[in-house]
Structure formats: structure tokens, C-alpha cells
Design a protein around this motif. Sequence first.
Motif, short mmCIF file in Angstrom:
data_model
loop_
_atom_site.label_atom_id
_atom_site.label_comp_id
_atom_site.label_asym_id
_atom_site.label_seq_id
_atom_site.Cartn_x
_atom_site.Cartn_y
_atom_site.Cartn_z
N ARG A 217 1.08 -1.09 -0.06
CA ARG A 217 0.18 0.28 0.43
C ARG A 217 1.06 1.10 0.19
O ARG A 217 1.76 1.25 0.76
N ASP A 218 0.76 2.01 -0.78
CA ASP A 218 1.35 3.44 -0.92
C ASP A 218 0.26 4.87 -1.05
O ASP A 218 0.96 5.18 0.20
N TYR A 219 -0.37 4.41 -1.51
CA TYR A 219 -1.45 5.31 -0.94
C TYR A 219 -3.09 4.93 -1.26
O TYR A 219 -3.50 3.48 -1.23
N ILE A 220 -3.92 6.01 -0.57
CA ILE A 220 -5.59 5.30 -0.32
C ILE A 220 -5.72 6.79 -1.70
O ILE A 220 -5.82 7.68 -1.02
N LEU A 221 -6.41 5.85 -3.00
CA LEU A 221 -6.80 7.04 -3.83
C LEU A 221 -8.52 6.64 -3.67
O LEU A 221 -8.96 6.19 -3.38
N TYR A 222 -9.28 7.65 -4.24
CA TYR A 222 -10.92 7.90 -3.67
C TYR A 222 -11.29 7.80 -5.35
O TYR A 222 -10.82 8.91 -5.56
N ALA A 223 -12.60 7.15 -5.80
CA ALA A 223 -13.08 7.23 -6.96
C ALA A 223 -14.84 7.48 -6.47
O ALA A 223 -15.44 6.87 -5.79
N ASN A 224 -14.71 8.42 -7.46
CA ASN A 224 -16.36 9.19 -6.67
C ASN A 224 -17.03 8.64 -8.11
O ASN A 224 -16.95 8.61 -9.03
N GLU A 225 -18.38 7.33 -8.28
CA GLU A 225 -19.06 7.14 -9.03
C GLU A 225 -20.37 7.33 -8.76
O GLU A 225 -21.46 8.08 -7.33
N THR A 226 -20.97 7.28 -9.72
CA THR A 226 -22.62 8.16 -9.78
C THR A 226 -23.16 7.01 -11.20
O THR A 226 -22.60 7.02 -12.13
N PHE A 227 -23.92 6.28 -10.42
CA PHE A 227 -25.01 5.10 -10.75
C PHE A 227 -26.52 5.99 -11.16
O PHE A 227 -27.09 5.47 -10.09
N SER A 228 -27.10 5.47 -11.84
CA SER A 228 -28.64 6.20 -12.88
C SER A 228 -28.92 5.46 -13.56
O SER A 228 -28.31 5.12 -14.24
N THR A 229 -30.31 5.27 -13.27
CA THR A 229 -31.12 4.46 -14.31
C THR A 229 -32.13 5.55 -14.39
O THR A 229 -32.14 6.76 -13.81
N SER A 230 -33.69 5.07 -14.85
CA SER A 230 -34.66 5.85 -15.26
C SER A 230 -35.51 6.05 -13.80
O SER A 230 -36.33 7.35 -13.73
N ARG A 231 -35.03 5.24 -12.88
CA ARG A 231 -35.73 5.53 -11.65
C ARG A 231 -35.33 6.23 -10.07
O ARG A 231 -35.56 5.76 -9.63
N MET A 232 -33.68 5.86 -10.84
CA MET A 232 -32.91 5.85 -9.67
C MET A 232 -32.09 7.02 -9.56
O MET A 232 -30.49 6.45 -11.00
N ARG A 233 -31.07 6.70 -8.42
CA ARG A 233 -29.20 7.71 -8.78
C ARG A 233 -28.88 7.67 -7.27
O ARG A 233 -29.11 7.84 -6.47
N ALA A 234 -27.74 7.02 -7.99
CA ALA A 234 -26.69 7.16 -6.55
C ALA A 234 -25.46 7.59 -6.88
O ALA A 234 -24.77 7.10 -7.56
N ASP A 235 -25.36 7.81 -5.61
CA ASP A 235 -23.92 7.94 -5.35
C ASP A 235 -22.96 8.06 -4.17
O ASP A 235 -23.02 7.74 -2.81
N PHE A 236 -21.35 7.08 -4.86
CA PHE A 236 -21.08 6.86 -3.43
C PHE A 236 -19.44 7.12 -3.59
O PHE A 236 -18.91 7.13 -5.16
N THR A 237 -18.70 7.13 -2.58
CA THR A 237 -17.44 7.39 -2.65
C THR A 237 -15.84 5.79 -2.56
O THR A 237 -17.05 5.57 -1.11
#
Length: 244
Positions: A217-237
Motif C-alpha cells: 500500500r502506497d496511497y489511498i485514492l478515492y473513486a467518485n461514482e454516480t450510477f443512474s437509471t430512469s428511476r434512481m440515482r446513487a452517488d458513492f465514494t
Amino acid sequence: MGLIENRDAQFMLLAGFIIGIGLVITTVMLNSVIFEGNMAVGAGTEPSKNDIINLIQITNDETRAAYRNAINISVPTSLMIADFTRQTQNFSDNLSTIYALHGEGVNLSWDVSNWNNDIYPYFTDNGTAGGSANWTVIQNVKDSDIIVNITTFGGSFNITLINSTTDWINLTSTGNFTFKKTSVQPYSIVFINGMNNAGKFKITGNTSDGKAFIRARDYILYANETFSTSRMRADFTIPISVPW
């Protein structure tokens, strides 16, 4: 003759009534079938828990691969990060295209500030301050080379090698440390009190069944993701430990 005509009229009325009832029943049944079909189609487009887990795993794997590729050449950190950014952007574009074909949306971005500013992770299980301080890095080890670079020291940090006996490696300052251990009896490598200390580590070796391994382990990187459909949206890191 008039009586016969009246009976004919009654039969006609009765037949019309039966046909009307039949049409009503058929319409209700047809509407029910259409409604259930729409519900099934709608439910099929919603992401399942496994879909989200798979997306997170793919992102983890691609982020680590991009990091390993970027640091594989000796260039300034800024150029490594630029190379990493190109790789991950290509991955993000391709992933978005694939999900769009299924009527879904995915948007990805990465926070590499820890890497850019040499902010090193904690020696916890997930590298963050809230992670588990005492955790097993790997089990069933035959031989290992352990390299630890402590950049922030906040209290006693121990690397414990456990089988039928216990070897304690007590680290009490910042600096670079190297250890080796080979044992006929398989052992586990455990980090103790990792929450107050930060830095990098790399452990290589072989398991008792002859498989080579790397834990680093060198570092902690953060991936920010948005997942969406016609009915919902989810944001998570997602915090991602790199390179492994």
C-alpha cells in the motif's frame, strides 16, 4: 307470432349482455397482463446489489492496474499522475458507453490528492483513520520480505508473526525498516496498533502451498461514482488502496 318475436328479442338481449360481460372480463385480464409485464420490465431495469458490487470491484481493479502501470517508469510524480489520469479516463469513457447501451448511466472521477501531496495512509485494514487497527495482512505464509516506511509515528506499532509461537516486531519511530522470515510452520502476518501511524508497506513472499504473493500500500485514492437509471440515482465514494 308476437310471442316468438318477444322471445327472439329476449335472446338477443341476453346474448348482448353475455358478450358485454365477456368484453369487460377480457379487458380486465388484458390490463392485468400488461400491468404485470410493465412491472416485470421495470423491475428488471433496476440495479441489484450485485450490480453495484460488480461496478465497485471493476473500479478497484482498473484503478490499481492504472496506478501500477503509471509508476512502472521512472518519471516525476506529476507525469505519473497524468498517465494515470489518461488511463482512468479511457476506462470511464468505455464504461459509460457500455452502461448507456442498457439505458443506464455511470460517471466516474478520481481524487488523487493523497498521491499528489504525499499524504500516506494509516496502517489500518483499509488505510483510513476509521479502519481496524489490528488486522491480519496475510495468512499461511512460508517466507516473506517485509518493507515498512513509517512517515507519521503516533505510538507503538507492531508487526506480529504468528504460528505456534509469536514474533513481535516493535517499531517505535519513523523510518524505513526491513525484515525477513522463513518458517517450516506456516505463519500469519498481523498489524497491531495501526491507527496512529501512517506510511507505506510492501510484503512479498510465498505461501505454504508455493504461491507467490504481494501485499502493498502506497496511497489511498478515492473513486467518485454516480450510477443512474430512469428511476434512481446513487452517488458513492470508494477508498482504493494502491497498488494492491
